[in-house]
Enzyme design. Structure first.
Site, PDB file in Angstrom:
ATOM      1  N   GLN A   1       8.334  12.324  77.009  1.00  0.00           N
ATOM      2  CA  GLN A   1       8.499  12.809  75.759  1.00  0.00           C
ATOM      3  C   GLN A   1       9.861  13.118  75.199  1.00  0.00           C
ATOM      4  OE1 GLN A   1       6.493  11.840  72.905  1.00  0.00           O
ATOM      5  NE2 GLN A   1       8.531  12.477  71.432  1.00  0.00           N
TER       6      GLN A   1
ATOM      7  N   LYS B   1      -0.687  12.021  70.280  1.00  0.00           N
ATOM      8  CA  LYS B   1      -0.663  10.862  71.175  1.00  0.00           C
ATOM      9  C   LYS B   1      -1.573  11.248  71.848  1.00  0.00           C
ATOM     10  CE  LYS B   1       4.219   9.358  71.753  1.00  0.00           C
ATOM     11  NZ  LYS B   1       5.860   9.827  72.368  1.00  0.00           N
TER      12      LYS B   1
ATOM     13  N   ASP C   1       6.608   3.157  78.193  1.00  0.00           N
ATOM     14  CA  ASP C   1       7.466   3.230  76.774  1.00  0.00           C
ATOM     15  C   ASP C   1       8.513   1.650  76.498  1.00  0.00           C
ATOM     16  OD1 ASP C   1       7.342   4.929  75.243  1.00  0.00           O
ATOM     17  OD2 ASP C   1       8.072   6.887  76.794  1.00  0.00           O
TER      18      ASP C   1
HETATM   19  N1  GUN Z   1      11.096  10.337  70.997  1.00  0.00           N
HETATM   20  C1  GUN Z   1      11.042   9.384  69.570  1.00  0.00           C
HETATM   21  N2  GUN Z   1      10.523   8.491  70.059  1.00  0.00           N
HETATM   22  C2  GUN Z   1       9.951   8.064  71.029  1.00  0.00           C
HETATM   23  C3  GUN Z   1       9.381   7.235  71.995  1.00  0.00           C
HETATM   24  O1  GUN Z   1       8.953   6.264  71.794  1.00  0.00           O
HETATM   25  N3  GUN Z   1       9.011   7.225  73.246  1.00  0.00           N
HETATM   26  C4  GUN Z   1       9.247   8.631  74.043  1.00  0.00           C
HETATM   27  N4  GUN Z   1       8.974   8.923  75.231  1.00  0.00           N
HETATM   28  N5  GUN Z   1       9.978   9.570  72.840  1.00  0.00           N
HETATM   29  C5  GUN Z   1      10.163   9.335  71.827  1.00  0.00           C
END
Ligand code: GUN
Length: 282
Positions: free
Chosen positions: A96, A52, A119
């Site tokens: 995350q 990311k 998100d």
């Molecule tokens: N962990 C797995 N998928 C995601 C996501 O789309 N966003 C976040 N913040 N954590 C995750």
């Protein structure tokens, strides 16, 4: 059968985001900023977060990485979210998941202001989606919709089956398909006959987290199959769909890897630009 190329579409989306980020910077004299918070040492999460942050750099979004020890307290994390919420250089906040078990993830996510919720997990954004109002849509289901759109796959009046009802994928996916005028069925662990439901579907979105769960007998001839699964078996990435058995029955199918996976980060970047723009609306 057409293979849906998520790597290619993701690159297109990221190129568009890069242009939009440059326009933002030229207009407002500052970069778009995304804060990414990782608590603990989960190896998969470390990879996702690294990707990311690299993706941000590539499109000209400033990233603020916060790596916290696995024993970080609830209070420390809440204070960090509050500081990021108050920081004008930060347009999006991403925590995350999964968080270490001793933390109350719901309380921490609730602390993120909806305007910085890149998100799309907040009650406000999920509510907007349920009402078919503009808001931030969770990156993975949003990525699925973008793939379907860019391959001109029509959804209006189609029978769509979503397998899985997680807050991150299944639920928002079902709402997006409904908003696109599909007739939507959501299957989950208590569904009586998942195979029967799937076999009727024009579009199947598999988000169960069970390797090769969708078998050939569950897929109608000519169906569109989207595989959101990321399962690791002996170090190999396997989706929720038995790809080799299913592919010849489908009209369109996403591979794993290279299907939905690459879209998630692209949509995160797109969401970050949208949050930054909204924050600077007159
Ligand atoms: N962990 C797995 N998928 C995601 C996501 O789309 N966003 C976040 N913040 N954590 C995750």
């Amino acid at each position: 059968m057409t293979l849906i190329d998520g790597k290619m579409i993701s690159a297109q989306v990221r190129a568009e985001v890069k242009e939009e980020a440059a326009i933002f910077e030229a207009t407002f004299g500052k970069k778009i900023g995304l804060a990414v918070v990782l608590a603990g040492e989960d190896p998969a999460s470390q990879v996702y977060v690294r990707n990311k942050i690299r993706a941000c750099e590539e499109v000209g979004i400033r990233s603020f990485a916060h790596y916290l020890p696995a024993d970080v307290t609830q209070r420390q994390l809440l204070e960090l979210v509050d500081a990021l919420a108050a920081d004008d250089a930060v347009h999006g906040i991403l925590i995350q998941l999964p968080l270490p078990k001793h933390l109350d993830a719901d309380e921490i996510l609730r602390r993120i202001p909806a305007q910085k919720d890149v998100d799309g997990f907040s009650a406000e954004n999920i509510g907007r989606l349920a009402l078919n109002e503009a808001g931030t849509v969770a990156c993975t289901p949003y990525g699925v919709m973008e793939l379907l759109k860019r391959y001109h796959i029509a959804l209006s009046g189609k029978r769509a089956v979503v397998v899985g009802r997680s807050n991150i994928v299944g639920r928002p996916m079902a709402l997006l398909l409904l908003n696109a005028d599909a007739t939507v069925t959501v299957c989950h662990s208590r569904t009586r006959n998942v195979a029967e439901e799937c076999a009727r579907a024009d579009v199947i979105v598999a988000a169960v987290g069970k390797p090769k769960f969708i078998s050939a007998d569950m897929v109608k001839e000519g169906a569109v199959v989207v595989d959101v699964g990321i399962n690791r078996i002996d170090g190999k990435l396997v989706g929720d769909v038995d790809f080799e058995a299913v592919k010849e029955k489908t009209s369109y199918i996403t591979p794993v890897p290279g299907g939905v996976g690459p879209m998630t980060i692209a949509m995160l970047l797109k969401n970050t630009v949208a949050c930054a723009r909204r924050a600077n609306e007159p």
